[in-house]
Structure formats: structure tokens, C-alpha cells
Scaffold this active site. Structure first.
Site, PDB file in Angstrom:
ATOM      1  N   HIS A  74      13.455   4.074  -0.508  1.00 55.49           N
ATOM      2  CA  HIS A  74      12.176   4.361   0.163  1.00 55.49           C
ATOM      3  C   HIS A  74      12.439   4.314   1.675  1.00 55.49           C
ATOM      4  O   HIS A  74      13.326   3.581   2.126  1.00 55.49           O
ATOM      5  CB  HIS A  74      11.127   3.312  -0.241  1.00 55.49           C
ATOM      6  CG  HIS A  74       9.752   3.631   0.258  1.00 55.49           C
ATOM      7  ND1 HIS A  74       9.357   3.363   1.546  1.00 55.49           N
ATOM      8  CD2 HIS A  74       8.702   4.233  -0.346  1.00 55.49           C
ATOM      9  CE1 HIS A  74       8.106   3.775   1.700  1.00 55.49           C
ATOM     10  NE2 HIS A  74       7.689   4.324   0.572  1.00 55.49           N
ATOM     11  N   GLU A 122       9.123  12.146  -0.199  1.00 60.16           N
ATOM     12  CA  GLU A 122       8.188  11.623   0.818  1.00 60.16           C
ATOM     13  C   GLU A 122       8.728  11.915   2.211  1.00 60.16           C
ATOM     14  O   GLU A 122       9.669  11.267   2.664  1.00 60.16           O
ATOM     15  CB  GLU A 122       8.015  10.101   0.678  1.00 60.16           C
ATOM     16  CG  GLU A 122       7.099   9.684  -0.426  1.00 60.16           C
ATOM     17  CD  GLU A 122       6.633   8.219  -0.306  1.00 60.16           C
ATOM     18  OE1 GLU A 122       7.032   7.514   0.643  1.00 60.16           O
ATOM     19  OE2 GLU A 122       5.871   7.806  -1.171  1.00 60.16           O
ATOM     20  N   ILE A 127       4.243   9.541   6.308  1.00 57.98           N
ATOM     21  CA  ILE A 127       3.849   8.304   5.613  1.00 57.98           C
ATOM     22  C   ILE A 127       2.823   7.527   6.442  1.00 57.98           C
ATOM     23  O   ILE A 127       3.021   7.305   7.634  1.00 57.98           O
ATOM     24  CB  ILE A 127       5.090   7.424   5.303  1.00 57.98           C
ATOM     25  CG1 ILE A 127       6.003   8.137   4.296  1.00 57.98           C
ATOM     26  CG2 ILE A 127       4.672   6.051   4.788  1.00 57.98           C
ATOM     27  CD1 ILE A 127       7.301   7.414   3.988  1.00 57.98           C
ATOM     28  N   GLY A 157       0.792  10.341   3.054  1.00 61.56           N
ATOM     29  CA  GLY A 157      -0.472  10.803   3.623  1.00 61.56           C
ATOM     30  C   GLY A 157      -1.509  11.298   2.628  1.00 61.56           C
ATOM     31  O   GLY A 157      -2.515  11.879   3.033  1.00 61.56           O
ATOM     32  N   SER A 179      -1.496   3.649   1.661  1.00 63.01           N
ATOM     33  CA  SER A 179      -2.556   3.265   2.602  1.00 63.01           C
ATOM     34  C   SER A 179      -3.965   3.653   2.166  1.00 63.01           C
ATOM     35  O   SER A 179      -4.913   2.934   2.452  1.00 63.01           O
ATOM     36  CB  SER A 179      -2.253   3.817   3.996  1.00 63.01           C
ATOM     37  OG  SER A 179      -1.971   5.183   3.938  1.00 63.01           O
TER      38      SER A 179
END
Ligand code: G3P
Length: 209
Positions: A74, A122, A127, A157, A179
Site C-alpha cells: 500500500h 490506487e 488517495i 478518492g 476516508s
């Protein structure tokens, strides 16, 4: 089946972790949650969700036997390709699934050969941001679909059910989010809004999770 990963990162601490895990579990038990290694043992005992470690710590015993799997590479915990290769093989030996993140198709094609359980695209710069991978990189998601043999997920996002629909329409098999749930004042409502809704008499999902 649509695969949903919710990465807790370090947004939640102590009792907040279990509280949110319980909320997610109530909505769908097939969701994968990414927790820090320290929280794995205790939380895994208390949930039916698939609990993944956010990275492989030096001591695999910390998560062995309790985690379902591990996130590798990640953007918060990047690995060299050699280290990634060794980590995947160590996880396989220890019966841990692997969710490997990548920031490019070039890297994804190399990772695919290592046969991880999941592969997630990603783009690092998106991010935690306002623009989703689905809006910013539709052509790359399509290229992933056209150039890889294995299925893949996308993240970064993602904020709306439209972002999810676009990602799936472009060929991804699932999504990774953080998030949008972690920062929400109403994570239950937000998650239902994103992936579907359940009422007492009948269940209605937008996606088969
Ligand atoms: O692993 C998921 C995460 O990196 C995506 O974060 O906040 O952009 O949904 P976010």
C-alpha cells in the site's frame, strides 16, 4: 461478487475500532477491513468480517492465526519488488491471503505473476483526495481490464455510489475505500448510501457483495 475493502488506516483508535467494525458487519459480513497489526487479535475474535492487517510487521506471529490476510505494498507501506515477492510467499506459507496494492499497470503486470489473492490499483496522488480514481483515471482502469488476466479492484478518492458504479462498469471487481467512511459523522448511513441499503423486511443491495 463485488469485493469491498475498507481500510481503517489510523483514523480510529481504541474502542472506536470495534464500534465501526460492528457497524460495517451489520451492513455486510463479506466486507474486508484493514486494521493495524496491534488491533488484529482482539478484533478478529469479535467479528465475522474478514480482517486484514494493513502491512506485514516484522513478527508474523502478531497476526498469524487471527488475520485472514495482509495488505502489501500500500502507498502507506511501499515495498521493493523483491521484498514484495518474499512477503507474498511468506503469507502463502502462513495461510494468509494477500491484497497487493499497485500504483501502475506496469507494476501490476509483474505483481500478477506472483499470484496474490487481490490486486488493487490506487494512484497515490488521489488517495484521501476529492477526485476519485474513477473520475481521474477511467482509461487506466480500462487498461487494467484489457491487459491483466486476474481480476482487480480500484481505490483512491472514492466518495459516491457513482464512483463505484463507474469503477465496476470500467472492469474492476471491487473497490477500496477509507476516508469517505472514516471521516464520516454517520458511517452507517454513508456506507449504506454507497453500497446499498437494508431494511427490516427486505434487503436491497446495489451490488452483490
Ligand atoms: O486503501 C484504501 C485507501 O488508500 C483509499 O483511501 O481515503 O482515498 O478512500 P481514500
Amino acid at each position: 461478487m463485488t469485493i469491498i475493502i475498507i481500510n481503517f488506516k489510523t483514523y480510529k483508535k481504541g474502542k472506536e475500532v470495534l464500534k465501526l467494525v460492528r457497524i460495517i458487519e451489520k451492513i455486510n459480513k463479506n466486507i474486508i477491513v484493514g486494521l493495524i497489526p496491534l488491533d488484529i487479535k482482539e478484533i478478529s475474535k469479535k467479528t465475522k468480517l474478514k480482517v486484514f492487517s494493513q502491512y506485514l510487521s516484522d513478527d508474523i506471529k502478531e497476526i498469524k492465526g487471527s488475520a485472514s490476510g495482509v495488505f502489501l505494498n500500500h502507498s502507506d507501506h511501499p515495498l521493493t519488488f523483491n521484498k514484495l515477492k518474499k512477503s507474498i510467499s511468506l503469507c502463502k506459507k502462513n495461510k494468509l491471503k494477500t491484497a497487493v496494492f499497485t500504483t501502475s499497470l506496469r507494476e501490476a503486470r509483474k505483481i500478477e505473476k506472483l499470484k496474490p489473492t487481490y490486486l488493487i490499483y490506487e494512484p497515490k496522488e488521489l488517495i484521501g483526495g476529492k477526485i476519485s480514481v474513477s473520475q481521474a483515471k477511467p482509461e487506466i482502469i480500462r487498461k487494467f481490464k484489457d491487459n491483466l488476466s486476474m481480476t482487480f479492484l480500484v481505490g483512491a478518492g472514492i466518495k459516491t455510489s457513482k464512483d463505484i458504479k463507474t469503477a465496476l462498469d470500467l472492469g474492476s471487481s471491487g473497490i477500496a475505500i477509507s476516508s469517505v467512511i472514516m471521516k464520516s459523522r454517520n458511517p452507517e448511513g454513508k456506507l449504506k448510501e454507497l453500497i446499498g441499503s437494508v431494511t427490516s423486511s427486505k434487503a436491497k443491495y446495489y451490488y452483490d457483495i
